[in-house]
Design a protein around this motif. Structure first.
Motif, mmCIF file in Angstrom:
data_model
loop_
_atom_site.group_PDB
_atom_site.id
_atom_site.type_symbol
_atom_site.label_atom_id
_atom_site.label_comp_id
_atom_site.label_asym_id
_atom_site.label_seq_id
_atom_site.Cartn_x
_atom_site.Cartn_y
_atom_site.Cartn_z
ATOM 1 N N THR A 43 0.778 -1.320 -0.052
ATOM 2 C CA THR A 43 -0.004 -0.112 0.020
ATOM 3 C C THR A 43 0.990 1.326 -0.227
ATOM 4 O OG1 THR A 43 -1.988 -1.074 1.047
ATOM 5 C CG2 THR A 43 -1.839 1.374 1.404
ATOM 6 N N THR A 44 1.876 1.396 1.003
ATOM 7 C CA THR A 44 2.513 2.687 0.961
ATOM 8 C C THR A 44 3.513 2.835 -0.346
ATOM 9 O OG1 THR A 44 4.334 1.511 2.008
ATOM 10 C CG2 THR A 44 2.657 2.381 3.474
ATOM 11 N N ASN A 59 0.789 3.920 -3.097
ATOM 12 C CA ASN A 59 0.519 5.474 -2.842
ATOM 13 C C ASN A 59 1.488 6.428 -3.246
ATOM 14 O OD1 ASN A 59 -2.028 4.601 -1.660
ATOM 15 N ND2 ASN A 59 -1.310 4.620 0.365
ATOM 16 N N ALA A 60 2.776 6.046 -2.991
ATOM 17 C CA ALA A 60 3.784 6.836 -3.589
ATOM 18 C C ALA A 60 3.977 6.911 -4.972
ATOM 19 C CB ALA A 60 4.968 6.261 -2.834
ATOM 20 N N LEU A 61 3.806 5.780 -5.795
ATOM 21 C CA LEU A 61 3.875 5.550 -7.038
ATOM 22 C C LEU A 61 2.686 6.496 -7.438
ATOM 23 C CD1 LEU A 61 5.426 4.393 -9.513
ATOM 24 C CD2 LEU A 61 3.546 2.449 -9.178
ATOM 25 N N THR A 62 1.502 6.242 -7.166
ATOM 26 C CA THR A 62 0.549 6.763 -8.003
ATOM 27 C C THR A 62 0.220 8.296 -7.784
ATOM 28 O OG1 THR A 62 -1.055 6.303 -6.122
ATOM 29 C CG2 THR A 62 -0.993 4.842 -7.921
ATOM 30 N N PHE A 97 -1.319 -0.616 -12.051
ATOM 31 C CA PHE A 97 -0.513 -1.108 -11.047
ATOM 32 C C PHE A 97 -1.768 -1.040 -9.923
ATOM 33 C CE2 PHE A 97 2.673 0.565 -13.366
ATOM 34 C CZ PHE A 97 3.901 -0.358 -13.001
ATOM 35 N N LEU A 98 -1.694 -2.057 -8.989
ATOM 36 C CA LEU A 98 -2.822 -2.372 -8.157
ATOM 37 C C LEU A 98 -2.298 -2.287 -6.526
ATOM 38 C CD1 LEU A 98 -4.627 -5.402 -9.719
ATOM 39 C CD2 LEU A 98 -4.849 -2.945 -10.232
ATOM 40 N N THR A 135 4.581 -10.583 -0.128
ATOM 41 C CA THR A 135 5.738 -10.062 -1.148
ATOM 42 C C THR A 135 5.391 -8.507 -1.470
ATOM 43 O OG1 THR A 135 5.792 -12.140 -2.259
ATOM 44 C CG2 THR A 135 6.703 -10.295 -3.297
ATOM 45 N N SER A 136 6.388 -7.681 -1.177
ATOM 46 C CA SER A 136 6.117 -6.211 -1.389
ATOM 47 C C SER A 136 5.661 -5.806 -2.725
ATOM 48 C CB SER A 136 7.222 -5.670 -0.728
ATOM 49 O OG SER A 136 7.787 -5.668 0.386
#
Length: 429
Positions: free
Chosen positions: A289-290, A293-296, A374-375, A383-384
């Motif tokens: 999730t983190t 969020n940073a990517l999007t 990306f999901l 797995t991250s």
């Protein structure tokens, strides 16, 4: 000619022969409805055209053996040295019923959970076309290909099972390599086309020629494959994270700018937690999730700065979508910010262009959209980062188990070709 008829012609024409020729190939087709990829091979005696869903991280091949008929099929006796070496149990049937359930035969575990069942282990003949990296040649036979018989439901249309390509001695690439006495190496080029197949190569490190006469083996970058400890018992199971392919991601950049998140999430533990792996069974790349969020956030910010584009109402499962009419097209897909997966060295980068970062989505009652493929995988996934099939399409990926490294080209569209451009015209070799 349709893909179905052309592949049938491709398999049927050549004469069969037993060979120790080290290099083989097989077509890979895509099922758009379920976003899965299938390997087209020949199996049984007499040879029968067989489609198997390609599972990159699995240990062995699973076949639906209902109505299975072959003159060369045989089971592994329970209690034999081979069965013992597999750490396997024995099948228990009310009576011998042929492939799938024969009393006193060896079985392979389909999963670590006690709720999952075992499947009868057996041998049969596998046929693949030899290749020089340019065309397919005659069919070669691997006479004792081991797999597990079971009952399978919910596969893609036309598939008879699943075939494992993981780091197991029973994977399809490992068994082909063992027969040809060559180093274990295989290469995948997944096509996103519903009408033209991609290709898998076995036992050849190049050349790999794609129209128009482009040898993509000249464009590899390499990064180490991370080897995990064996997980669980010594019993061979279809699902085992130690057989999956992990790579050492160190950072992610959007338009050349590193995004901020907890980098410890990129570290892979010896039993498979955290880190980055590749999966053909995952349609789109899934991020913790983190990281997601940073990517999007970075992607949306860059798109706004470059073209003053804002997101529109998304379509599930995606979170970031744009009106397609507002996005320009290029030879590498939609014109959007690049996403760089930085590997073991700052100069070793898997670059993701619009063709692999964006997914075309049709929304009822409006023009189609481009959505960021990306999901969000949740806060505590095993797995991250799981790199999915869409991000691997039109990328040539070489899994060299002898050298413990992954060769990757990034998008082959940059070089003026695509995975659907392999020439399946038959040649004598």
């Amino acid at each position: 000619m349709s893909i179905k008829s052309s592949l049938f012609f491709f398999f049927l024409v050549p004469l069969l022969f037993k060979t120790s020729f080290p290099a083989f190939l097989a077509p890979i087709t895509k099922d758009l409805a379920k976003t899965k990829y299938s390997l087209s091979i020949y199996l049984k005696t007499p040879p029968q055209h067989t489609n198997l869903v390609l599972d990159l991280g699995a240990s062995f091949t699973l076949l639906d053996c209902s109505n299975y008929t072959s003159s060369t099929y045989r089971t592994i006796p329970c209690g034999s040295s081979l069965c013992t070496s597999l750490g396997s149990s024995c099948t228990l049937c009310s009576g011998s019923s042929g492939p799938g359930c024969s009393n006193n035969s060896c079985a392979l575990l389909l999963g670590k959970s006690r709720k999952l069942v075992t499947g009868e282990a057996g041998f049969d003949s596998l046929y693949l076309h030899v290749t020089n990296g340019r065309n397919p040649g005659r069919l070669g036979v691997i006479p004792e290909f081991m797999f597990s018989c079971t009952l399978l439901k919910g596969l893609v249309k036309g598939a008879s099972g699943l075939t494992g390509f993981g780091r197991s001695t029973l994977s399809l690439p490992a068994q082909v390599s063992n027969f040809s006495s060559e180093n274990l190496i295989f290469t995948l080029c997944l096509s996103g086309s519903p009408s033209a197949p991609g290709v898998a190569f076995f036992g050849i490190d190049g050349p790999y020629y794609f129209h128009p006469e482009i040898d993509l083996s000249k464009h590899f970058n390499y990064t180490p494959l991370i080897m995990l400890n064996q997980v669980g018992s010594r019993t061979i199971s279809y699902t085992d994270s130690s057989n999956e392919y992990f790579i050492g991601l160190t950072s992610i950049k959007v338009n050349g700018k590193a995004i901020e998140f907890d980098r410890t999430l990129l570290s892979t533990t010896k039993n498979g937690f955290g880190g980055t792996k590749l999966s053909t069974m995952t349609p789109y790349t899934v991020l913790q999730t983190t990281i997601f969020n940073a990517l999007t956030e970075a992607f949306v910010k860059e798109e706004l700065a470059r073209f003053n584009l804002t997101v529109t109402t998304p379509v599930k499962p995606f979170k970031v979508c744009y009106e397609a009419k507002d996005i320009l097209s290029t030879h590498v897909g939609p014109s959007v910010p690049t996403i760089d997966l930085v590997l073991h060295d700052e100069d070793v980068v898997w670059r993701i262009f619009g063709s692999n970062s964006m997914v075309r989505v049709f929304r009822e009652g409006t023009d189609h959209l481009w959505c960021l493929g990306f999901l969000d995988g949740g806060l505590k996934p095993r797995t991250s980062i799981v790199i999915g099939g869409h991000q691997m399409e039109d990328n040539l990926l070489q899994f060299d188990l002898g050298s413990k490294r992954l060769g990757f080209t990034s998008s082959v569209l940059v070089h003026g070709t695509m995975c659907a451009n392999f020439n399946f015209t038959m040649q004598d070799q």
